[in-house]
Design an enzyme around this catalytic site. Structure first.
Site, PDB file in Angstrom:
ATOM      1  N   ASP A 231       1.314  -1.322   0.375  1.00  0.00           N
ATOM      2  CA  ASP A 231       0.333   0.135   0.030  1.00  0.00           C
ATOM      3  C   ASP A 231       1.023   1.260   0.108  1.00  0.00           C
ATOM      4  O   ASP A 231       2.024   1.340   0.109  1.00  0.00           O
ATOM      5  CB  ASP A 231      -0.740  -0.051   1.370  1.00  0.00           C
ATOM      6  CG  ASP A 231      -2.299   1.204   1.266  1.00  0.00           C
ATOM      7  OD1 ASP A 231      -2.415   1.895   0.293  1.00  0.00           O
ATOM      8  OD2 ASP A 231      -3.116   0.752   2.062  1.00  0.00           O
TER       9      ASP A 231
HETATM   10  C1  BGC Z   1      -5.056   3.368   0.090  1.00  0.00           C
HETATM   11  C2  BGC Z   1      -4.603   2.919  -0.946  1.00  0.00           C
HETATM   12  C3  BGC Z   1      -4.433   3.142  -2.192  1.00  0.00           C
HETATM   13  C4  BGC Z   1      -3.738   4.513  -1.912  1.00  0.00           C
HETATM   14  C5  BGC Z   1      -3.008   4.558  -3.934  1.00  0.00           C
HETATM   15  C6  BGC Z   1      -3.459   4.639  -0.176  1.00  0.00           C
HETATM   16  O1  BGC Z   1      -3.366   5.886   0.674  1.00  0.00           O
HETATM   17  O2  BGC Z   1      -4.605   3.048   1.396  1.00  0.00           O
HETATM   18  O3  BGC Z   1      -5.960   1.572  -1.502  1.00  0.00           O
HETATM   19  O4  BGC Z   1      -4.944   2.143  -3.424  1.00  0.00           O
HETATM   20  O5  BGC Z   1      -2.933   4.475  -1.229  1.00  0.00           O
HETATM   21  O6  BGC Z   1      -4.094   5.935  -3.831  1.00  0.00           O
END
Ligand code: BGC
Length: 761
Positions: A231
Site C-alpha cells: 500500500d
Molecule cells: C490506499 C490504497 C490506495 C493507494 C493509492 C492508499 O492510501 O490505502 O487503497 O490504492 O493509497 O491511492
C-alpha cells in the site's frame, strides 16, 4: 507474444533490477528502455478510474481525469449479483485499457468489523463469503479486459486510525475464517495479477514484511502467481519486505528502498536470486498487460447508464408500510439537501472526478405533484429554524413526505474513522418535527455505513441508497416511483446502536487492536447473542412477495470431501415482476467446537414475473461445512448433523433440511500430563481410560471398590446434587493429579499416556 523474461533479467544490472522493485513516481513502475521494458501505470480504483496526472497525491483530492463513478462497494455488494459485478468490472477494465492503465487498485475486500471504519464504504461486507464472491466477479470482469487488479488491503486492515503503525491482534482461526477468505477465494478462483498488502501489522509484524502472510499463506497455500505491491507508503524495512514476499514498493521511495536492496545484495545479506524472482514476477504482469493492449474508447455515457443499472439493482428497501412506490397523482414533498446534491461516493483514494452526476431532483423537478424544500443542508449539521418551518409546511400540505437524509462528506472518509453512528442532529430533529405534521413519512438514506435511526418506529418507509455512484440519484427516483422494483439485500447488519457492536470495546486503539470478539463479527455475533437488530444481514424488501418451498438436497449423507446441491422452488406471489436473493446458511450441530449459529455459504439472485415459479439450485462445496483448526493447521469438518437453511435474510429463514456428514477427519489428541479426565471422556476413543481414572479417583476419595461403584450405579436415582459436583471436579482433574494423589507413579503415568497415544494414531 512469447518472450524470455529470465533472459531479460540476466541482461539487467543490479541497479535496474532493484529499480524494478519500486515505483518511478506516485503511479508508474520503472521501465528499462534499453531492454524494451516499458514503464506502466497503475491507478485507483476500486469503483472507477482515478487516473491522476503526474502530480499524484495521497489524499485523492488532486484532480484526476473525468471518469465514471460506479456505485462503491457498500452499495454494489447489496446486489448479491455476481454477473452484475462482473459486468461493472468489464466496463472498468475497458476504461482502463482506454486510459492505458495496467492495474486497477482494487477490489477492496476488508471485512466491516465495526460500523465506524472510515473506509467501510469501499468494502463489501461483514461476511467473508459474500466479500469473496463479489471480489471474484470484480476481478474476473476487469482482468477479462487484459488489465490487472490489486486486491487490497491484505490483511486485517479494519480501521483507519493509526493504520500505518497499529497492530491488529487476531488469533489464527479468526484470520482464516473471517479476515482471509475473501482474499483466498479471489486468489484461488480469479488469480488477481497483484495483491496489495495492508499498512498495519498483524500480531506485531508489518504485513509488508510478513513471510507467513505473503509467502506461506498467499503463495504456498493458495497458489498466488502475481506480484505483491505495498500500500502507498506501507514499507517498513525494504529488504525484510523483499525477503518476505513484497515484490513492489509503491510509490517511489526516491531511491531509498532501491539502495537498501543493492547494498544488501552487495554485502551478502540478500541472495540476488530473491531479487531476480521478484523482478520476474513483476515483469510477468507488466508484459501480460503489454501483450493484451488493445484499443478501447472511453464510453462515458454508456458507462453512466451501467452505473445507474447497478445502483438500481443494489439499493435496499429496509421498511415499507404501504408507502412505496409513490404514485404520480400523489402530492409529494421532498425534503433534504441530498435531493439536489446527493452524496454518492466517499473521500480519499477512491474519489472519482465524475463527468456528470444525477440527482433525484434532476429527474423529478418539474413533475406536477412534486415540491422540494431544502429543510437541511447536505454538507453540515446546522438546524435552521426557517428552513425547518418551511419543510414542515410543505410536508403538511402534501400527501406524503420523502426526506433525503444522510452523512455529509466530513462524517466518513478514508484516513479517519467515525466517532459515532449518528446522522447529523439537525436531520434527526427535523425528521421528528415533520412526523408530527405528516405521518406518511419516507426516509431515503445516503451513507457509506450504518446509522442509528431514532425515528425508525414512525418512518413508514426507508430506502437505503448508500453511496449510489454518480447515477445514484436517478436510481433513487426510479425506485421511489416503482419504475424499478428494489432487490438489494443488506451486506451488513444495522445494529440499533453502536454499543451493540462486538468491537465496541476494542476499536481504534492507538497501538494494538485486540480482536476479542474473534469469529463473532456482524451477524455471527448478533445471532449468537440472540440480540435484536434494526435490520439484519441479508434483509431487503421488494414491491412484490416471494414464497419459498420444496427444499431438497442432492444427498442427505455425505463425506467431508463431497459437495451437495440444494434445490428449492421460489414463486413470485405478488403483482409485479421482481428479483429475490435466496440465501443459504449452514448451521453446524456437531458441537465439536464453538461456531457461529449459522454462516452464509451460498446465494443466488432470481428474476420472477408475477405468478412465476423457478427452481433455484445452489451448490455447497466441502469448505461450506469446515472450520479452521490450529491443531491440524487446516480445515476440519466434524462428523454429525448440519442444518441447511434457506432464507430471505439471516433472520428470515423460510426452509431447512438436515444433512449428515461422515467425516474421516479426527482432531489430534495432544495428550499430555495436563490433559483432563473430562477431555478424555469427550473423545470416544479415550473414554474407557477416563472411566478407569474416574473409578480410581472414587476409590481414592470414598474408599469404594469396583463392586461398590456398580452398586452405586444401580442406585442412580438416589444420587444427590453432590454427585454433580463430584463429577465436575473429576472431569476437570488433570492426569498429573492422579500422580499427586499417589494413584500412579509419574513414570507409570507417562508410559500410560504414550500407550493411549499409540492406540489412537
Ligand atoms: C490506499 C490504497 C490506495 C493507494 C493509492 C492508499 O492510501 O490505502 O487503497 O490504492 O493509497 O491511492
Amino acid at each position: 507474444m512469447k518472450r524470455d523474461i529470465s533472459m531479460l533479467i540476466k541482461e539487467m544490472t543490479l541497479e535496474e533490477k532493484a529499480g524494478m522493485c519500486s515505483g518511478l513516481d506516485f503511479w508508474h513502475l520503472k521501465g528499462v528502455e534499453r531492454l524494451g521494458i516499458p514503464s506502466v501505470m497503475v491507478s485507483d480504483g476500486p469503483h472507477g478510474l482515478r487516473k491522476q496526472d503526474d502530480s499524484g497525491d495521497h489524499l485523492g483530492i488532486n484532480d484526476s481525469i473525468k471518469a465514471v463513478c460506479f456505485p462503491p462497494a457498500c452499495l454494489s455488494a447489496c446486489s448479491f449479483d455476481r454477473e452484475l459485478i462482473k459486468e461493472m468490472g468489464i466496463q472498468i477494465g475497458k476504461e482502463a485499457q482506454a486510459e492505458n492503465l495496467s492495474v486497477m487498485l482494487g477490489p477492496a475486500v476488508n471485512i466491516k468489523r465495526s460500523p465506524l471504519c472510515g473506509r467501510n464504504f469501499e468494502y463489501y461486507s461483514e461476511d467473508p463469503y459474500l466479500s469473496g464472491e463479489m471480489a471474484v466477479a470484480c476481478i474476473q470482469g476487469i482482468q477479462s479486459q487484459g488489465v490487472g487488479t490489486s486486491i487490497k488491503h491484505f490483511a486485517a486492515n479494519n480501521q483507519e486510525y493509526n493504520r500505518l503503525s497499529c497492530s491488529s491482534e487476531v488469533d489464527e482461526r479468526t484470520l482464516r475464517e473471517i479476515y482471509f477468505p475473501a482474499f483466498e477465494t479471489a486468489v484461488k478462483k480469479a488469480q488477481p495479477k497483484t495483491v496489495m498488502c495492508s499498512y498495519n501489522m498483524i500480531n506485531g509484524v508489518y504485513s509488508s514484511e510478513n513471510p507467513w502472510l505473503l509467502t506461506d499463506v498467499l503463495r504456498d497455500e493458495w497458489g498466488f502467481k502475481g506480484y505483491v505491491m505495498s500500500d502507498w507508503g506501507a514499507v517498513n524495512e525494504r529488504v525484510a519486505g523483499l525477503k518476505a514476499g513484497l515484490e513492489l514498493e509503491m510509490p517511489s521511495s526516491n531511491g531509498t528502498g532501491d539502495m537498501e536492496i543493492i547494498n544488501a545484495v552487495k554485502d551478502g545479506t540478500l541472495d540476488e536470486a530473491v531479487l531476480d524472482r521478484a523482478v520476474e514476477r513483476i515483469l510477468n504482469v507488466v508484459f501480460d498487460y503489454i501483450d493484451n493492449r488493445h484499443n478501447e474508447k472511453l464510453e462515458l455515457e454508456a458507462d453512466h447508464e451501467e452505473a445507474k443499472h447497478i445502483a438500481c439493482e443494489s439499493m435496499v428497501l429496509l421498511k415499507n408500510e404501504e408507502m412505496l412506490p409513490l404514485k404520480k397523482e400523489e402530492k409529494v414533498a421532498f425534503v433534504g439537501g441530498f435531493f439536489k446534491t446527493p452524496r454518492y461516493q466517499g473521500g480519499g483514494s477512491s474519489h472519482i472526478n465524475s463527468f456528470k452526476v444525477d440527482s433525484a431532483w434532476n429527474c423529478l423537478n418539474g413533475e406536477k405533484n412534486v415540491t422540494y424544500v431544502e429543510g437541511f443542508s447536505a454538507v453540515d449539521d446546522v438546524y435552521d429554524e426557517n428552513l425547518a418551518k418551511e419543510a414542515c409546511e410543505a410536508a403538511k400540505n402534501a400527501d406524503k413526505v420523502v426526506i433525503f437524509a444522510g452523512l455529509p462528506d466530513s462524517f466518513e472518509s478514508e484516513g479517519y474513522d467515525r466517532k459515532h453512528m449518528h446522522l447529523p442532529d439537525c436531520q434527526n430533529r427535523l425528521i421528528s418535527e415533520i412526523a408530527k405534521v405528516q405521518p406518511n413519512l419516507v426516509v431515503v438514506l445516503h451513507n457509506g455505513s450504518p446509522v442509528e435511526m431514532p425515528w425508525l418506529s414512525y418512518a413508514k418507509a426507508i430506502l437505503e441508497a448508500y453511496l449510489g455512484g454518480q447515477a445514484g440519484g436517478s436510481a433513487v427516483a426510479a425506485i421511489l416511483y416503482g419504475d424499478v422494483n428494489p432487490s438489494g439485500k443488506l451486506a451488513e447488519t444495522f445494529p440499533y446502536k453502536l454499543a451493540d457492536n462486538p468491537s465496541y470495546f476494542n476499536f481504534a486503539c492507538p497501538k494494538k487492536v485486540e480482536y476479542h470478539e474473534g469469529l463473532y463479527v456482524g451477524y455471527r455475533y448478533y445471532d449468537k447473542k440472540e440480540m435484536n437488530v434494526a435490520f439484519p444481514f441479508g434483509h431487503g424488501l421488494s414491491y412484490t412477495t416471494f414464497e419459498y418451498s420444496n427444499i431438497r438436497l442432492s444427498a442427505d449423507r455425505i463425506t467431508e470431501k463431497d459437495t451437495v446441491k440444494v434445490s428449492l422452488d421460489i414463486k413470485n406471489t405478488g403483482d409485479v415482476a421482481g428479483k429475490e436473493v435466496v440465501q443459504i446458511y449452514v448451521k453446524d450441530n456437531t458441537g465439536v467446537c464453538s461456531r457461529p449459529v449459522k454462516e452464509l455459504k451460498g446465494f443466488e439472485k432470481v428474476y420472477l414475473e408475477p405468478g412465476e415459479t423457478k427452481t433455484v439450485e445452489i451448490c455447497l462445496d466441502s469448505r461450506s461445512f469446515a472450520w479452521y483448526s490450529t491443531d491440524i493447521n487446516g480445515w476440519f469438518t466434524g462428523s454429525g448433523e448440519y442444518e441447511i437453511l434457506a432464507g430471505a435474510s439471516s433472520r428470515d429463514i423460510r426452509l431447512s433440511a438436515v444433512l449428515n456428514i461422515e467425516s474421516s477427519q479426527i482432531l489430534p489428541l495432544n495428550l499430555n500430563i495436563n490433559t483432563t479426565i473430562g477431555e478424555l471422556m469427550s473423545n470416544d476413543k479415550t473414554k474407557k481410560y477416563a472411566i478407569k481414572f474416574q473409578r480410581q479417583l472414587d476409590t481414592f476419595f470414598n474408599g469404594l471398590d469396583d463392586t461398590d461403584i456398580q452398586k452405586e450405579d444401580a442406585q442412580e436415582e438416589d444420587k444427590a446434587v453432590g454427585d454433580e459436583m463430584s463429577e465436575a471436579t473429576t472431569a476437570s482433574t488433570p492426569l498429573r493429579n492422579l500422580v499427586g494423589f499417589g494413584i500412579y507413579k509419574k513414570e507409570e503415568m507417562l508410559a500410560l499416556i504414550e500407550e493411549i497415544k499409540i492406540e489412537n494414531i
